[in-house]
Write a protein that holds these residues in place. Structure first.
Motif, PDB file in Angstrom:
ATOM      1  N   PRO A   1       0.843  -1.206   0.000  1.00  0.00           N
ATOM      2  CA  PRO A   1       0.000   0.000   0.000  1.00  0.00           C
ATOM      3  C   PRO A   1       0.872   1.247   0.000  1.00  0.00           C
ATOM      4  CG  PRO A   1      -0.052  -1.095   2.132  1.00  0.00           C
ATOM      5  CD  PRO A   1       0.652  -2.023   1.205  1.00  0.00           C
ATOM      6  N   PRO A   2       0.368   2.372  -0.500  1.00  0.00           N
ATOM      7  CA  PRO A   2       1.204   3.575  -0.663  1.00  0.00           C
ATOM      8  C   PRO A   2       1.941   4.010   0.601  1.00  0.00           C
ATOM      9  CG  PRO A   2      -0.895   3.858  -1.786  1.00  0.00           C
ATOM     10  CD  PRO A   2      -0.988   2.567  -1.036  1.00  0.00           C
ATOM     11  N   GLY A   3       1.255   4.025   1.737  1.00  0.00           N
ATOM     12  CA  GLY A   3       1.914   4.472   2.972  1.00  0.00           C
ATOM     13  C   GLY A   3       3.063   3.579   3.363  1.00  0.00           C
ATOM     14  N   LEU A   4       2.866   2.275   3.238  1.00  0.00           N
ATOM     15  CA  LEU A   4       3.918   1.335   3.602  1.00  0.00           C
ATOM     16  C   LEU A   4       5.047   1.372   2.576  1.00  0.00           C
ATOM     17  CD1 LEU A   4       4.217  -0.550   5.978  1.00  0.00           C
ATOM     18  CD2 LEU A   4       3.262  -2.399   4.609  1.00  0.00           C
ATOM     19  N   ALA A   5       4.704   1.494   1.295  1.00  0.00           N
ATOM     20  CA  ALA A   5       5.733   1.598   0.257  1.00  0.00           C
ATOM     21  C   ALA A   5       6.607   2.828   0.493  1.00  0.00           C
ATOM     22  CB  ALA A   5       5.077   1.668  -1.118  1.00  0.00           C
ATOM     23  N   ARG A   6       5.974   3.919   0.908  1.00  0.00           N
ATOM     24  CA  ARG A   6       6.730   5.142   1.192  1.00  0.00           C
ATOM     25  C   ARG A   6       7.744   4.902   2.295  1.00  0.00           C
ATOM     26  NH1 ARG A   6       2.732   7.881   2.658  1.00  0.00           N
ATOM     27  NH2 ARG A   6       3.001   7.645   4.916  1.00  0.00           N
ATOM     28  N   GLN A   7       7.328   4.188   3.351  1.00  0.00           N
ATOM     29  CA  GLN A   7       8.239   3.932   4.462  1.00  0.00           C
ATOM     30  C   GLN A   7       9.414   3.052   4.043  1.00  0.00           C
ATOM     31  OE1 GLN A   7       6.368   2.939   8.237  1.00  0.00           O
ATOM     32  NE2 GLN A   7       4.453   3.886   7.592  1.00  0.00           N
ATOM     33  N   TYR A   8       9.156   2.075   3.198  1.00  0.00           N
ATOM     34  CA  TYR A   8      10.256   1.236   2.709  1.00  0.00           C
ATOM     35  C   TYR A   8      11.191   2.037   1.802  1.00  0.00           C
ATOM     36  CZ  TYR A   8       8.801  -3.277   4.607  1.00  0.00           C
ATOM     37  OH  TYR A   8       8.527  -4.327   5.452  1.00  0.00           O
ATOM     38  N   ARG A   9      10.624   2.863   0.925  1.00  0.00           N
ATOM     39  CA  ARG A   9      11.473   3.665   0.036  1.00  0.00           C
ATOM     40  C   ARG A   9      12.382   4.589   0.837  1.00  0.00           C
ATOM     41  NH1 ARG A   9       6.790   4.526  -3.012  1.00  0.00           N
ATOM     42  NH2 ARG A   9       6.666   6.652  -2.210  1.00  0.00           N
ATOM     43  N   GLU A  10      11.829   5.217   1.871  1.00  0.00           N
ATOM     44  CA  GLU A  10      12.620   6.151   2.678  1.00  0.00           C
ATOM     45  C   GLU A  10      13.837   5.471   3.293  1.00  0.00           C
ATOM     46  OE1 GLU A  10       9.733   7.519   5.428  1.00  0.00           O
ATOM     47  OE2 GLU A  10       8.892   9.054   4.090  1.00  0.00           O
ATOM     48  N   ARG A  11      13.691   4.218   3.650  1.00  0.00           N
ATOM     49  CA  ARG A  11      14.796   3.504   4.295  1.00  0.00           C
ATOM     50  C   ARG A  11      15.928   3.190   3.332  1.00  0.00           C
ATOM     51  NH1 ARG A  11      10.610   3.184   7.499  1.00  0.00           N
ATOM     52  NH2 ARG A  11      10.820   2.490   9.672  1.00  0.00           N
ATOM     53  N   PHE A  12      15.599   3.053   2.064  1.00  0.00           N
ATOM     54  CA  PHE A  12      16.631   2.670   1.088  1.00  0.00           C
ATOM     55  C   PHE A  12      17.061   3.836   0.207  1.00  0.00           C
ATOM     56  CE2 PHE A  12      14.759  -1.382   2.248  1.00  0.00           C
ATOM     57  CZ  PHE A  12      15.870  -2.201   2.350  1.00  0.00           C
ATOM     58  N   ALA A  13      16.478   5.022   0.410  1.00  0.00           N
ATOM     59  CA  ALA A  13      16.782   6.164  -0.448  1.00  0.00           C
ATOM     60  C   ALA A  13      18.265   6.529  -0.427  1.00  0.00           C
ATOM     61  CB  ALA A  13      15.940   7.370  -0.033  1.00  0.00           C
ATOM     62  N   ALA A  14      18.892   6.378   0.736  1.00  0.00           N
ATOM     63  CA  ALA A  14      20.310   6.756   0.847  1.00  0.00           C
ATOM     64  C   ALA A  14      21.246   5.699   0.270  1.00  0.00           C
ATOM     65  CB  ALA A  14      20.670   7.005   2.315  1.00  0.00           C
ATOM     66  N   HIS A  15      20.697   4.572  -0.193  1.00  0.00           N
ATOM     67  CA  HIS A  15      21.537   3.462  -0.655  1.00  0.00           C
ATOM     68  C   HIS A  15      21.284   3.094  -2.117  1.00  0.00           C
ATOM     69  CE1 HIS A  15      22.494   2.741   3.609  1.00  0.00           C
ATOM     70  NE2 HIS A  15      21.196   2.817   3.841  1.00  0.00           N
ATOM     71  N   VAL A  16      20.654   3.999  -2.869  1.00  0.00           N
ATOM     72  CA  VAL A  16      20.237   3.640  -4.229  1.00  0.00           C
ATOM     73  C   VAL A  16      21.416   3.366  -5.159  1.00  0.00           C
ATOM     74  CG1 VAL A  16      17.972   4.736  -4.186  1.00  0.00           C
ATOM     75  CG2 VAL A  16      19.992   6.097  -4.742  1.00  0.00           C
ATOM     76  N   ALA A  17      22.615   3.785  -4.770  1.00  0.00           N
ATOM     77  CA  ALA A  17      23.786   3.483  -5.604  1.00  0.00           C
ATOM     78  C   ALA A  17      24.116   1.996  -5.562  1.00  0.00           C
ATOM     79  CB  ALA A  17      24.991   4.303  -5.146  1.00  0.00           C
ATOM     80  N   ASP A  18      23.681   1.312  -4.526  1.00  0.00           N
ATOM     81  CA  ASP A  18      23.904  -0.136  -4.424  1.00  0.00           C
ATOM     82  C   ASP A  18      22.872  -0.871  -5.277  1.00  0.00           C
ATOM     83  OD1 ASP A  18      23.189  -2.872  -3.003  1.00  0.00           O
ATOM     84  OD2 ASP A  18      25.236  -2.357  -2.411  1.00  0.00           O
ATOM     85  N   PRO A  19      23.286  -1.873  -6.052  1.00  0.00           N
ATOM     86  CA  PRO A  19      22.349  -2.569  -6.951  1.00  0.00           C
ATOM     87  C   PRO A  19      21.137  -3.162  -6.228  1.00  0.00           C
ATOM     88  CG  PRO A  19      24.616  -3.136  -7.499  1.00  0.00           C
ATOM     89  CD  PRO A  19      24.677  -2.332  -6.247  1.00  0.00           C
ATOM     90  N   ALA A  20      21.331  -3.747  -5.052  1.00  0.00           N
ATOM     91  CA  ALA A  20      20.214  -4.371  -4.341  1.00  0.00           C
ATOM     92  C   ALA A  20      19.176  -3.330  -3.944  1.00  0.00           C
ATOM     93  CB  ALA A  20      20.722  -5.115  -3.104  1.00  0.00           C
ATOM     94  N   ALA A  21      19.653  -2.201  -3.415  1.00  0.00           N
ATOM     95  CA  ALA A  21      18.726  -1.144  -3.012  1.00  0.00           C
ATOM     96  C   ALA A  21      18.078  -0.500  -4.230  1.00  0.00           C
ATOM     97  CB  ALA A  21      19.462  -0.099  -2.184  1.00  0.00           C
TER      98      ALA A  21
END
Length: 440
Positions: free
Chosen positions: A407-427
């Motif tokens: 759901p959008p709210g939960l997806a937002r929370q997951y995205r926020e956690r990985f936003a600082a790591h987007v240079a890593d392929p897994a993130a």
């Protein structure tokens, strides 16, 4: 949201505030120059100008402080202002039933001094319960029985469901709206009024819990507040205590841990001898609050007491119907969250073993709890704190697998956690997958 209540553009609203500020005159401007502005808000004169535009008395601005008094100009005013009467409980339920899901709130409505006041009023209302009665076309026993049966069926799916949390929320919200309609428009005596209020409280609590499953913590808080009012008016202390614990969870996630402790203490006053499962939940929320406050000794003490309480439940073998989800797995995960809050991720990670290696995803014949995707967030936080980025991404993918589309709210929370790591392929792959799900 305050601006939108007047239907004004940003520029028109700002112009109106400036005009009101000018009208207040030089006396207040001079006072404002001697008064330090609120740390995260405008100065005294500007606040009074905003209050004048919206018709909020100056004493309320001073009493509640910034930004809490702003709630008085939105539809949250009923949560703060209404007297604790049977009719106000119905009014708050009705306002909650009209929550605009298209515009999620990003803040809690009742915090700090406002929460302290609410808790005092809730305890006082419980001492003198006032179930409502109403003239009109009577609510039939069949209508009540069917509504209760549907609600019980939805509550049973908290443990596991083959449909998504969003679908369950829609069904629970429909029941909440129906019960609110019966309370507002139909006729009933005091006994039926008490039963209707308690059913509405249960429906609101279920909506709140499912909102938390969907990542909408602020919306969950408003449902909890409505449920507490309704249960207090119905004279149901055990329900009020459980709903206070649920509300404490919201404050632990997006509020103030001191507010969470106040809620736990109020629940203990409400039920002097709580059932073992409720006692375990109270000690666990207390541990998490102390963890956020950095008190390690208090965390250890509270978790030991939670374990002791749950052991008593296992001996008793009589589960509390209001706290069925509190078991060993729940306690282990909640304990892990407490250690994470305390800044000890190495101690937290083993607590999540039950989720990581015996999750619903590995037991396909057992439906996952609607909360499953949400409960992996602290696991992800723990893995990220330990620098285990690949493991954290794998855990997030498992959460997605449980519900298909987050759901959008939960997806937002997951995205926020990985936003600082987007240079890593897994993130990067995870963030891309989440963006594709919601088209952005």
């Amino acid at each position: 949201m305050a601006r939108e209540t007047l239907g004004l553009s940003r520029v028109a609203y700002a112009r109106l505030i400036v005009e009101a500020r000018n009208d207040l005159g030089a006396v207040l401007t001079a006072l404002d120059s001697r008064t330090a502005p609120a740390p995260k808000g405008p100065g005294h004169t500007t606040q009074l100008a905003i209050a004048r535009v919206h018709g909020v008395p100056e004493d309320e601005v001073l009493r509640m402080g910034w930004p809490h008094w702003l709630h008085l100009v939105t539809d949250d005013a009923a949560l703060l202002y209404r007297r604790w009467t049977p009719q106000s409980a119905i009014d708050v339920l009705r306002n909650t039933a009209r929550l605009d899901d298209a515009r999620p709130r990003a803040y809690l409505a009742v915090t700090g001094r406002a929460l302290e006041s609410l808790l005092k009023k809730a305890l006082s209302a419980l001492d003198h319960p006032q179930p409502p009665s109403r003239n009109g076309s009577p609510v039939t026993p069949e209508t009540l029985a069917h509504a209760e049966a549907r609600l019980e069926a939805l509550e049973l799916q908290e443990a596991g469901a083959r449909v998504t949390p969003a679908v369950l929320y829609a069904a629970a919200r429909a029941e909440h709206q129906l019960l609110t309609h019966l309370l507002s428009r139909c006729g009933y005596d005091f006994a039926t009024g008490a039963r209707l209020l308690l059913l509405a409280a249960r429906a609101a609590t279920l909506c709140g819990w499912l909102s938390g499953c969907l990542g909408e913590e602020a919306r969950a808080e408003r449902y909890c507040l409505a449920a507490i009012r309704a249960a207090a008016a119905a004279g149901a202390p055990r329900h009020v205590a459980c709903y206070l614990v649920e509300l404490a969870s919201r404050h632990l996630l997006v509020g103030d841990p001191k507010d969470a402790l106040a809620l736990v203490n109020a629940a203990r006053v409400t039920v002097r001898r709580p059932a073992p499962q409720l006692a375990a939940a109270l000690y666990t929320r207390e541990a998490q609050a102390f963890a956020l406050l950095g008190d390690g000794k208090a965390v250890t003490r509270a978790l030991i007491r939670a374990t002791t309480a749950l052991t008593a439940q296992e001996r008793d073998r009589t589960p509390d119907p209001l706290a069925l989800n509190v078991d060993e797995t729940w306690l282990a995960s909640a304990s892990g969250t407490a250690w994470l809050y305390l800044g000890r991720p190495k101690k937290a990670l083993p607590c999540f073993v039950g989720l990581l290696y015996d999750s619903p995803a590995t037991r396909p014949h057992t439906p996952p709890s609607p909360y499953s995707a949400r409960q992996f967030l602290p696991v992800v936080d723990t893995q990220l704190a330990l620098g285990e980025l690949d493991a954290a991404a794998a855990t997030a993918h498992r959460a997605i697998a449980l519900v298909g589309i987050l759901p959008p709210g939960l997806a937002r929370q997951y995205r926020e956690r990985f936003a600082a790591h987007v240079a890593d392929p897994a993130a990067h792959d995870l963030v891309e997958a989440l963006a594709e799900q919601h088209g952005h």
